[in-house]
Scaffold this motif. Structure first.
Motif, PDB file in Angstrom:
ATOM      1  N   PHE A 107      59.500  33.211  26.878  1.00 55.99           N
ATOM      2  CA  PHE A 107      58.258  32.837  27.543  1.00 55.99           C
ATOM      3  C   PHE A 107      58.355  31.376  28.001  1.00 55.99           C
ATOM      4  O   PHE A 107      59.342  30.706  27.778  1.00 55.99           O
ATOM      5  N   GLY A 108      57.330  30.901  28.673  1.00 52.61           N
ATOM      6  CA  GLY A 108      57.326  29.543  29.175  1.00 52.61           C
ATOM      7  C   GLY A 108      56.096  29.305  30.012  1.00 52.61           C
ATOM      8  O   GLY A 108      55.260  30.194  30.183  1.00 52.61           O
ATOM      9  N   PRO A 109      55.973  28.127  30.596  1.00 46.60           N
ATOM     10  CA  PRO A 109      54.739  27.783  31.329  1.00 46.60           C
ATOM     11  C   PRO A 109      54.506  28.612  32.579  1.00 46.60           C
ATOM     12  O   PRO A 109      53.379  28.652  33.082  1.00 46.60           O
ATOM     13  N   PHE A 110      55.531  29.300  33.104  1.00 53.73           N
ATOM     14  CA  PHE A 110      55.353  30.070  34.334  1.00 53.73           C
ATOM     15  C   PHE A 110      55.564  31.569  34.109  1.00 53.73           C
ATOM     16  O   PHE A 110      55.717  32.331  35.065  1.00 53.73           O
ATOM     17  N   VAL A 111      55.576  31.994  32.856  1.00 57.66           N
ATOM     18  CA  VAL A 111      55.773  33.402  32.508  1.00 57.66           C
ATOM     19  C   VAL A 111      54.417  34.007  32.158  1.00 57.66           C
ATOM     20  O   VAL A 111      53.807  33.643  31.146  1.00 57.66           O
ATOM     21  N   SER A 112      53.952  34.917  32.980  1.00 55.71           N
ATOM     22  CA  SER A 112      52.631  35.517  32.761  1.00 55.71           C
ATOM     23  C   SER A 112      52.740  36.751  31.879  1.00 55.71           C
ATOM     24  O   SER A 112      53.779  37.411  31.823  1.00 55.71           O
ATOM     25  N   ASN A 113      51.662  37.051  31.199  1.00 56.00           N
ATOM     26  CA  ASN A 113      51.538  38.325  30.479  1.00 56.00           C
ATOM     27  C   ASN A 113      50.077  38.763  30.518  1.00 56.00           C
ATOM     28  O   ASN A 113      49.206  38.039  30.992  1.00 56.00           O
ATOM     29  N   ARG A 114      49.826  39.965  30.023  1.00 58.36           N
ATOM     30  CA  ARG A 114      48.517  40.597  30.175  1.00 58.36           C
ATOM     31  C   ARG A 114      47.454  39.882  29.343  1.00 58.36           C
ATOM     32  O   ARG A 114      47.666  39.550  28.185  1.00 58.36           O
ATOM     33  N   THR A 115      46.296  39.683  29.934  1.00 50.24           N
ATOM     34  CA  THR A 115      45.206  39.040  29.196  1.00 50.24           C
ATOM     35  C   THR A 115      44.453  40.017  28.318  1.00 50.24           C
ATOM     36  O   THR A 115      43.717  39.610  27.432  1.00 50.24           O
ATOM     37  N   TRP A 116      44.579  41.333  28.603  1.00 47.83           N
ATOM     38  CA  TRP A 116      43.724  42.314  27.959  1.00 47.83           C
ATOM     39  C   TRP A 116      42.260  41.877  28.152  1.00 47.83           C
ATOM     40  O   TRP A 116      41.866  41.563  29.252  1.00 47.83           O
ATOM     41  N   SER A 117      41.466  41.829  27.080  1.00 49.20           N
ATOM     42  CA  SER A 117      40.016  41.624  27.273  1.00 49.20           C
ATOM     43  C   SER A 117      39.600  40.189  27.551  1.00 49.20           C
ATOM     44  O   SER A 117      38.420  39.938  27.788  1.00 49.20           O
ATOM     45  N   VAL A 118      40.526  39.245  27.558  1.00 47.19           N
ATOM     46  CA  VAL A 118      40.181  37.933  28.116  1.00 47.19           C
ATOM     47  C   VAL A 118      39.722  38.108  29.558  1.00 47.19           C
ATOM     48  O   VAL A 118      38.903  37.341  30.073  1.00 47.19           O
ATOM     49  N   ALA A 119      40.219  39.171  30.193  1.00 46.50           N
ATOM     50  CA  ALA A 119      39.796  39.471  31.565  1.00 46.50           C
ATOM     51  C   ALA A 119      38.299  39.676  31.665  1.00 46.50           C
ATOM     52  O   ALA A 119      37.708  39.441  32.730  1.00 46.50           O
ATOM     53  N   LYS A 120      37.655  40.124  30.600  1.00 48.75           N
ATOM     54  CA  LYS A 120      36.207  40.325  30.639  1.00 48.75           C
ATOM     55  C   LYS A 120      35.481  39.005  30.869  1.00 48.75           C
ATOM     56  O   LYS A 120      34.505  38.934  31.626  1.00 48.75           O
ATOM     57  N   SER A 121      35.936  37.948  30.215  1.00 46.86           N
ATOM     58  CA  SER A 121      35.320  36.638  30.429  1.00 46.86           C
ATOM     59  C   SER A 121      35.654  36.098  31.809  1.00 46.86           C
ATOM     60  O   SER A 121      34.845  35.380  32.417  1.00 46.86           O
ATOM     61  N   ILE A 122      36.848  36.427  32.311  1.00 43.36           N
ATOM     62  CA  ILE A 122      37.177  36.086  33.700  1.00 43.36           C
ATOM     63  C   ILE A 122      36.237  36.826  34.639  1.00 43.36           C
ATOM     64  O   ILE A 122      35.750  36.268  35.624  1.00 43.36           O
ATOM     65  N   ALA A 123      35.949  38.095  34.311  1.00 43.11           N
ATOM     66  CA  ALA A 123      35.006  38.871  35.122  1.00 43.11           C
ATOM     67  C   ALA A 123      33.625  38.232  35.129  1.00 43.11           C
ATOM     68  O   ALA A 123      32.974  38.138  36.184  1.00 43.11           O
ATOM     69  N   GLY A 124      33.158  37.788  33.961  1.00 43.35           N
ATOM     70  CA  GLY A 124      31.864  37.135  33.896  1.00 43.35           C
ATOM     71  C   GLY A 124      31.816  35.888  34.764  1.00 43.35           C
ATOM     72  O   GLY A 124      30.790  35.584  35.397  1.00 43.35           O
ATOM     73  N   THR A 125      32.946  35.178  34.815  1.00 38.72           N
ATOM     74  CA  THR A 125      33.034  33.989  35.658  1.00 38.72           C
ATOM     75  C   THR A 125      33.029  34.371  37.130  1.00 38.72           C
ATOM     76  O   THR A 125      32.347  33.739  37.958  1.00 38.72           O
ATOM     77  N   LEU A 126      33.787  35.412  37.466  1.00 36.84           N
ATOM     78  CA  LEU A 126      33.832  35.868  38.861  1.00 36.84           C
ATOM     79  C   LEU A 126      32.483  36.395  39.337  1.00 36.84           C
ATOM     80  O   LEU A 126      32.111  36.217  40.506  1.00 36.84           O
ATOM     81  N   VAL A 127      31.739  37.042  38.448  1.00 40.39           N
ATOM     82  CA  VAL A 127      30.384  37.467  38.822  1.00 40.39           C
ATOM     83  C   VAL A 127      29.535  36.243  39.143  1.00 40.39           C
ATOM     84  O   VAL A 127      28.706  36.263  40.058  1.00 40.39           O
ATOM     85  N   GLY A 128      29.756  35.161  38.399  1.00 37.56           N
ATOM     86  CA  GLY A 128      29.052  33.924  38.714  1.00 37.56           C
ATOM     87  C   GLY A 128      29.402  33.399  40.095  1.00 37.56           C
ATOM     88  O   GLY A 128      28.528  32.930  40.837  1.00 37.56           O
ATOM     89  N   VAL A 129      30.687  33.483  40.455  1.00 36.44           N
ATOM     90  CA  VAL A 129      31.099  33.076  41.808  1.00 36.44           C
ATOM     91  C   VAL A 129      30.390  33.936  42.843  1.00 36.44           C
ATOM     92  O   VAL A 129      29.876  33.433  43.851  1.00 36.44           O
ATOM     93  N   ALA A 130      30.345  35.250  42.594  1.00 38.24           N
ATOM     94  CA  ALA A 130      29.673  36.158  43.524  1.00 38.24           C
ATOM     95  C   ALA A 130      28.171  35.902  43.560  1.00 38.24           C
ATOM     96  O   ALA A 130      27.539  35.994  44.625  1.00 38.24           O
ATOM     97  N   ALA A 131      27.598  35.583  42.405  1.00 39.52           N
ATOM     98  CA  ALA A 131      26.160  35.297  42.359  1.00 39.52           C
ATOM     99  C   ALA A 131      25.823  34.091  43.227  1.00 39.52           C
ATOM    100  O   ALA A 131      24.788  34.057  43.901  1.00 39.52           O
TER     101      ALA A 131
END
Length: 485
Positions: free
Chosen positions: A219-243
């Protein structure tokens, strides 16, 4: 638009009465006839009714193949790791019905076309996951193996290189010098014993500056992996952008076209209910089992809106992937523009410099924002700092004023134990040994973004935990705070 709506407190509804269907009994008058009838209509032996544990259905093989295809696609194609590394971590400790099947399913990795196909028993074509810019790897439905769009011809290297701009917009100037005490605590996060779990990355940010960073091999600073349910908080943030962009009011009914019928009681479910896991909808599993969408190739709009309501909205907390996918569905319906919808996550990721983050979709273009986001520890650190700064980045407000308070304030029914819940955020405090006002995004296999406003602190921990060895994020956070005193 300024978000100033007051937040009311509700109470969880009482548990509903449950019971089994009423039985019936043959009276003595008809006893002998019933006995004779039972000989004719006797059920087959139990072994003939139940599929043995060693026998898997065609569907389970197909879902397991989908699991393997998308996991290898993201891990090998997008993140640049080896197949063996992904097999040893991400494809170990998964759901018990799929784990024994994976070694029997052959994967073909095509780095030139940036896709992965996995064969499974039967006469259907292999499962295919295809990488594309912005969305990352998208899984096709069972029974199809032709990419739904041309294979990516982008010459952009994968994983994407670092950005030379200074942190936080880029990766320049990052030179953490943790104290010996903090370095020791970070080191113990990787020993599998002190805090448990399989840590693959840690980033600590204080006052907007990275003060500690460490990764596991591979792994390293540029190696991505799955967030699983951290994505839910990202979704809440994105809904704020849409709002902010669309002037959406979360307290109004969610715009779900599939419920657009005057007799449908689900029309009363608000976007706020969905973000707080209080929709009142039934789901087949508590929490994070939506296998047909994540790995089977079923789409969000085919399955998620179809669940019936079972309690009044806003009266019960039930953690459910479906609620968050419905929130994203409502945004798509409100936008009425699929091109704009496809660029929706970029409205957040690009301004924050989250260049190693992709938001996945199903094959019909619906964002799977309950889990299907892939990112790096540094990008999550940027996001955590953005939350800490109340939705302002580089002097520009991206979220409505008050939206972070909305996301981190409890309202209505709460989890029975453990941390509280806001609008897609887990809420920590004295009960967990942390300062009041702490909050976290967290996901399966040990993904955490912990924000401690009183300490001006963001902690990101990435993991591949499985079984009972779950990382103790509260204790780790408390130890980091102690080291910074």
């Amino acid at each position: 638009m300024t978000w100033t709506r007051s937040l009311s407190t509700g109470r969880p509804a009482a548990a509903s009465n449950s019971g089994s269907p009423s039985g019936w009994r043959i009276g003595t008058r008809f006893g002998s006839a019933a006995a004779a009838l039972s000989i004719v209509l006797a059920p087959p032996p139990l072994a003939a009714q139940v599929i043995g544990a060693q026998t898997s259905t065609a569907y389970e093989h197909a879902v397991a193949a989908g699991y393997k295809a998308i996991t290898l696609c993201e891990g090998v194609i997008a993140a640049g790791r080896t197949e063996a590394q992904v097999e040893a971590l991400e494809l170990r400790g998964i759901y018990s019905e799929y784990q024994p099947l994976l070694p029997k399913l052959r994967a073909t990795i095509d780095r030139a076309k940036r896709n992965v196909s996995v064969t499974f028993p039967g006469d259907l074509p292999p499962r295919l996951a295809q990488w594309a810019p912005r969305t990352g790897c998208v899984l096709q439905p069972i029974g199809r193996a032709i990419a739904p769009w041309p294979a990516s011809s982008s010459n952009t290297p994968l994983p994407a290189p670092g950005d030379r701009r200074p942190w936080p917009m880029g990766d320049g100037g990052i030179a953490p010098r943790p104290s010996p005490a903090l370095a020791g605590t970070i080191g113990r996060a990787f020993d599998r014993t002190t805090y448990k779990g399989e840590t693959v990355g840690v980033v600590v940010v204080r006052d907007g500056r990275i003060i500690a960073e460490r990764y596991a091999d591979g792994f390293g600073p540029f190696v991505s992996n799955r967030t699983w349910s951290v994505a839910k908080s990202i979704a809440g943030t994105l809904v704020g952008v849409a709002a902010r962009d669309l002037r959406i009011d979360p307290m109004k009914p969610a715009n779900i076209p599939e419920w657009d019928h005057s007799a449908d009681p689900r029309r009363a479910i608000t976007l706020d209910n969905l973000l707080r896991m209080a929709s009142g909808l039934h789901s087949d599993h508590y929490g994070n089992r939506t296998d047909a969408i994540y790995f089977g190739g079923t789409t969000v709009t085919e399955q998620v809106p179809g669940w019936p309501i079972e309690v009044r909205p806003g009266t019960r907390f039930r953690y459910a992937n479906n609620d968050i996918m419905l929130a994203a569905r409502a945004v798509r319906a409100t936008m009425k523009n699929d091109t704009r919808y496809a660029a929706w996550p970029s409205r957040l990721f690009e301004p924050l410099g989250m260049q190693h983050t992709t938001a996945g979709t199903d094959w019909q273009g619906n964002f799977i924002l309950s889990s299907q986001v892939y990112t790096t520890a540094r990008d999550l650190a940027r996001l955590g700092q953005f939350w800490l700064q109340d939705g302002v980045w580089q002097g520009k407000r991206l979220l409505p004023a008050g939206w972070m308070r909305y996301m981190t304030t409890p309202s209505g029914p709460q989890p029975a134990d453990g941390p509280g819940y806001g609008a897609t955020m887990w809420l920590f405090g004295a009960k967990q040994g942390l300062p009041a006002g702490s909050y976290s995004a967290q996901g399966n296999r040990g993904q955490y973004v912990m924000v401690v406003p009183s300490e001006r602190l963001v902690i990101v921990r990435r993991g591949e935990d499985h079984g009972s060895g779950r990382f103790d994020i509260a204790r780790f956070t408390a130890d980091v705070i102690r080291d910074l005193k």
